[in-house]
Design an enzyme around this catalytic site. Sequence first.
Site, PDB file in Angstrom:
ATOM      1  N   ASP A  45      18.303  26.575 -59.469  1.00 27.61           N
ATOM      2  CA  ASP A  45      17.756  27.903 -59.191  1.00 27.61           C
ATOM      3  C   ASP A  45      18.496  28.894 -60.086  1.00 27.61           C
ATOM      4  O   ASP A  45      19.695  29.103 -59.919  1.00 27.61           O
ATOM      5  CB  ASP A  45      17.976  28.229 -57.706  1.00 27.61           C
ATOM      6  CG  ASP A  45      17.572  29.663 -57.336  1.00 27.61           C
ATOM      7  OD1 ASP A  45      17.133  30.420 -58.219  1.00 27.61           O
ATOM      8  OD2 ASP A  45      17.702  30.005 -56.139  1.00 27.61           O
ATOM      9  N   TRP A  58      21.957  31.404 -51.104  1.00 22.93           N
ATOM     10  CA  TRP A  58      20.676  30.923 -51.624  1.00 22.93           C
ATOM     11  C   TRP A  58      20.608  29.406 -51.649  1.00 22.93           C
ATOM     12  O   TRP A  58      19.586  28.823 -51.280  1.00 22.93           O
ATOM     13  CB  TRP A  58      20.395  31.510 -53.009  1.00 22.93           C
ATOM     14  CG  TRP A  58      20.149  32.987 -52.939  1.00 22.93           C
ATOM     15  CD1 TRP A  58      20.901  33.971 -53.521  1.00 22.93           C
ATOM     16  CD2 TRP A  58      19.117  33.664 -52.211  1.00 22.93           C
ATOM     17  NE1 TRP A  58      20.384  35.197 -53.207  1.00 22.93           N
ATOM     18  CE2 TRP A  58      19.291  35.052 -52.412  1.00 22.93           C
ATOM     19  CE3 TRP A  58      18.046  33.239 -51.409  1.00 22.93           C
ATOM     20  CZ2 TRP A  58      18.454  36.015 -51.835  1.00 22.93           C
ATOM     21  CZ3 TRP A  58      17.206  34.186 -50.836  1.00 22.93           C
ATOM     22  CH2 TRP A  58      17.413  35.553 -51.054  1.00 22.93           C
ATOM     23  N   LYS A 103      14.710  39.452 -60.543  1.00 22.61           N
ATOM     24  CA  LYS A 103      16.103  39.799 -60.809  1.00 22.61           C
ATOM     25  C   LYS A 103      16.273  40.194 -62.278  1.00 22.61           C
ATOM     26  O   LYS A 103      16.975  41.127 -62.584  1.00 22.61           O
ATOM     27  CB  LYS A 103      17.028  38.618 -60.489  1.00 22.61           C
ATOM     28  CG  LYS A 103      16.810  37.988 -59.113  1.00 22.61           C
ATOM     29  CD  LYS A 103      17.234  38.899 -57.971  1.00 22.61           C
ATOM     30  CE  LYS A 103      16.613  38.510 -56.643  1.00 22.61           C
ATOM     31  NZ  LYS A 103      17.123  37.279 -56.064  1.00 22.61           N
TER      32      LYS A 103
HETATM   33  C1  PLP Z   1      16.691  36.514 -54.849  1.00 25.60           C
HETATM   34  C2  PLP Z   1      16.987  35.078 -54.938  1.00 25.60           C
HETATM   35  C3  PLP Z   1      16.186  34.117 -54.297  1.00 25.60           C
HETATM   36  C4  PLP Z   1      14.997  34.481 -53.438  1.00 25.60           C
HETATM   37  O1  PLP Z   1      13.981  34.979 -54.196  1.00 25.60           O
HETATM   38  P1  PLP Z   1      12.575  35.339 -53.534  1.00 25.60           P
HETATM   39  O2  PLP Z   1      11.730  35.603 -54.710  1.00 25.60           O
HETATM   40  O3  PLP Z   1      12.792  36.537 -52.659  1.00 25.60           O
HETATM   41  O4  PLP Z   1      12.115  34.183 -52.755  1.00 25.60           O
HETATM   42  C5  PLP Z   1      16.512  32.792 -54.464  1.00 25.60           C
HETATM   43  N1  PLP Z   1      17.564  32.411 -55.205  1.00 25.60           N
HETATM   44  C6  PLP Z   1      18.357  33.311 -55.821  1.00 25.60           C
HETATM   45  C7  PLP Z   1      19.521  32.842 -56.622  1.00 25.60           C
HETATM   46  C8  PLP Z   1      18.098  34.672 -55.706  1.00 25.60           C
HETATM   47  O5  PLP Z   1      18.890  35.557 -56.320  1.00 25.60           O
END
Ligand code: PLP
Length: 361
Positions: free
Chosen positions: A172, A102, A196
């Site tokens: 993030d 990511w 998540k």
């Molecule tokens: C799932 C995830 C993403 C991507 O998320 P989207 O909503 O599909 O763009 C980005 N960063 C992390 C840490 C993730 O687990």
Amino acid sequence: MARVYNFSAGPAVLPESVLKEAAAEMLDYQGTGMSVMEMSHRSAAFKRIIEDAEADLRDLMNIPDNYKVLFLQGGATLQFAGIPMNLMTGSGKADYIVSGSWSKKAFKEAALLGNARCVASSEDKTFSYIPDVDTLELDPEADYVYICENETIYGTHYHKLPDTGDVPLVSDVSSCFLSEPIDVSKYGVIYGGVQKNIGPAGVVIVIVREDLLKDEWLENTPTIMRWKAQAEGDSMVNTPPCYGIYICGKVFKWIKAQGGLEGMKKINEAKAKLLYDYLDSTGFYTATAEEKDRSIMNVPFVTGDADLDAKFVAEAKTAGIENIKGHRSVGGMRASIYNAMPIEGVQALVDFMKRFERENA
Ligand SMILES: *Cc1c(COP(=O)(O)O)cnc(C)c1O
């Protein structure tokens, strides 16, 4: 009705009580005679939903007044571009720590738009650890330093943040959002997709310090991508993801009922301990992340034999354990044990792992 134990990395398990409440309100939301899906985003009812959601999130995370909360669309991935578009406006430089897929994606996206530099990477060992944050040589002129605080695929987590001095830290937190208390004031920007740990896919929450909302953007940045415009428009530059925000709001209230983030942390640590203690006690399975950097949200593990791993995934289904297959870049299994996974689910997984070990060792 048969609910399974859903160990999916995302979209992922949500609290059953939230789903039931939403079901009960589906046709008639609190006497409005309509579903939240059918209602104007300018209506009084929806205004209360989004304002309550923000207030509850501020309360849970103890967000200081000089931070804005934005409920946006496009997932975390759209913000891989949004971050440089909004922040690469000083020196035009940014430092990225690449600790997994990511952060690597975010780095690549920023490099499309400006002068992004990878200052450390753990790709040499399949991202099984977090790079040492004490030996980084960060650029004091950078517009920001970027991390992915919990790498969903590799099951690693920052247990210490890099000291970025006056340079804003951007994090993030998609896969560890609201899993434990954090000190918001240490960050310039905290953001994450909600699917998540918080709600349905389609919503991304951006928490941004006010002084970073400038009247400057990278050239050609679309209006909808401008955080300042979104902040001034209360996240309604266009129609926001109303139904998703409504579910997020319910999950915030559910987390409050679990004792807030302190309570959530205790529950999450107990669940993770159950699983890691077993993994550490057996030679049959191996946890793939380095112990010092382990995540309490995503737990990848392998048997060391791809055929046996496949058999595990197939047989786990018969025990009501779903979505336990690891990401293809790590192989094996991954148990995502987000906030809404009950400890009974983790116990069922450990019981199954023990049985599988007895039958296959
Ligand atoms: C799932 C995830 C993403 C991507 O998320 P989207 O909503 O599909 O763009 C980005 N960063 C992390 C840490 C993730 O687990």
